[in-house]
Design an enzyme around this catalytic site. Structure first.
Site, PDB file in Angstrom:
ATOM      1  CG  HIS A   1      15.006  -0.787   5.966  1.00  7.80           C
ATOM      2  ND1 HIS A   1      14.127  -1.253   6.919  1.00  7.80           N
ATOM      3  CD2 HIS A   1      15.019   0.572   6.094  1.00  7.80           C
ATOM      4  CE1 HIS A   1      13.621  -0.227   7.592  1.00  7.80           C
ATOM      5  NE2 HIS A   1      14.154   0.890   7.111  1.00  7.80           N
TER       6      HIS A   1
ATOM      7  CB  CYS B   1      14.424  -7.679   8.023  1.00  6.67           C
ATOM      8  SG  CYS B   1      13.463  -6.496   8.995  1.00  6.67           S
TER       9      CYS B   1
END
Length: 355
Positions: free
Chosen positions: A165, A207
């Site tokens: 992440h 991301c």
């Protein structure tokens, strides 16, 4: 006087012709179609650093991501001794896993990416920002096992793959700390200054992944990211039987490409950079190649995902020690050798190599 000069000229001309003929003869010993690896790349060995930085069951896909890349580089020839695998959580042995000891990257369960011979070098809470930076820069602590060291050199092509992440300018480790884009850039710069790589391929699936290579300034670095700044990287599909996503989109299509690559494939890095167009990735894949001197479309994919196989052709005579009747014993109709055979190539290698 003129005659003497003429004789000298003839002698020199003859020597030049002879040297050219010798050079041509030496070149002609290469088999037709043989391409010396040095003509394609200056690297002498390959290393891979593969990192899953997140933990907890709902991040199952990140473990599948990193194991998918691990499977590919190992299949294409990079040995475990030159692969550093960092996995922050053990999904194969998680109590929620209905298939103990197995990790799949597809709901159809085509490939068990955990397999029988996965060698995890950093596991669980060993996967930290400090350990990762120490690994890259060669500053591991005293007593660190050899398998946990990146022993690359100035001739190494290094693949770095990160998944987990992230956000604008950072990647989370263990959901408790972060590595920033500046820290990554500093680590790679130290690698360059310490002659720890020849060329480096940086690959990240998270991301806002492109933000992680924005600070890079080191030479010979090629980078690809699953999403641009401001974009999320999306997962591919869910397995209803375990209730979590199996793999991320970018790595799914990267693996689909790599599964079709063989060790001597002519597929290129340039092709690999196009594996996940926006229509299937949803996010926009980012590429940075201003620091990289070669045309990616002329760089074999195996320069980073495979292992170099240096080959030297020799015309020297080879002496083979032939077996005789005394070298065999017969046991229940099975012939077993008592003495090992030796093949010795004269004047090429030190004799101790054949002991």
């Amino acid at each position: 006087m003129f005659n003497i000069m003429l004789v000298k000229f003839v002698v020199i001309f003859a020597l030049i012709l002879a040297s050219c003929r010798v050079e041509a003869d030496n070149t002609s010993v290469l088999p037709e179609g043989f391409v010396d690896a040095a003509q394609r790349s200056t690297h002498t060995n390959n290393w891979a650093v593969l990192v899953d930085a997140s933990r907890f069951w709902f991040n199952y896909r990140h473990v599948a991501n990193v194991l998918s890349i691990y499977r590919s580089v190992k299949r294409l020839g990079i040995p475990d001794s030159q692969i550093i695998l960092m996995i922050a959580d053990d999904m194969a042995c998680n109590a929620r896993n209905p298939r103990p000891g197995q990790v799949y990257n597809n709901a159809n369960q085509h490939i068990n990416v955990y397999g029988d011979d996965v060698e995890v070098d950093y596991r669980g809470y060993e996967v930290t920002v400090e350990n990762f930076v120490r690994l890259l820069t060669g500053r591991t602590q005293n007593g660190t096992a050899r398998s946990k060291k990146l022993l690359s050199d100035a001739g190494s092509n290094v693949l770095i793959y990160l998944t987990g992440h992230g956000g604008d300018g950072f990647l989370k480790f263990q959901d408790s700390e972060e590595i920033t884009s500046q820290e990554l850039a500093d680590g790679i710069q130290q690698m360059w200054e310490k002659k720890r790589y020849n060329e480096l391929f940086f690959m990240v699936d998270t991301c806002q992944a492109a933000s992680l290579y924005e600070k890079f300034t080191s030479p010979n670095v090629l980078a690809v990211a699953s999403s641009l700044v401001g974009e999320d990287s999306l997962s591919h599909h869910v397995d209803p039987s375990i209730g979590v996503y199996m793999i991320d989109r970018y790595t799914y299509y990267a693996l689909e490409f790599l599964e079709k690559v063989q060790p001597f494939s002519k597929r290129t890095i340039g092709e690999f950079l196009q594996v996940c167009p926006k229509r299937v990735c949803i996010s926009t894949v980012g590429v940075r190649k201003d620091l990289y001197p070669r045309d990616p479309h002329k760089v074999p994919i195996t320069d980073f995902f495979g292992a170099i196989r240096p080959t030297r052709v020799s015309t020297d005579r080879i002496n083979v020690t032939l077996a005789n009747e005394d070298d065999f014993i017969f046991d229940k109709d099975k012939m077993v050798t008592k003495k090992p055979f030796k093949i010795v190539m004269e004047s090429q290698f030190p004799s101790e190599l054949f002991k």
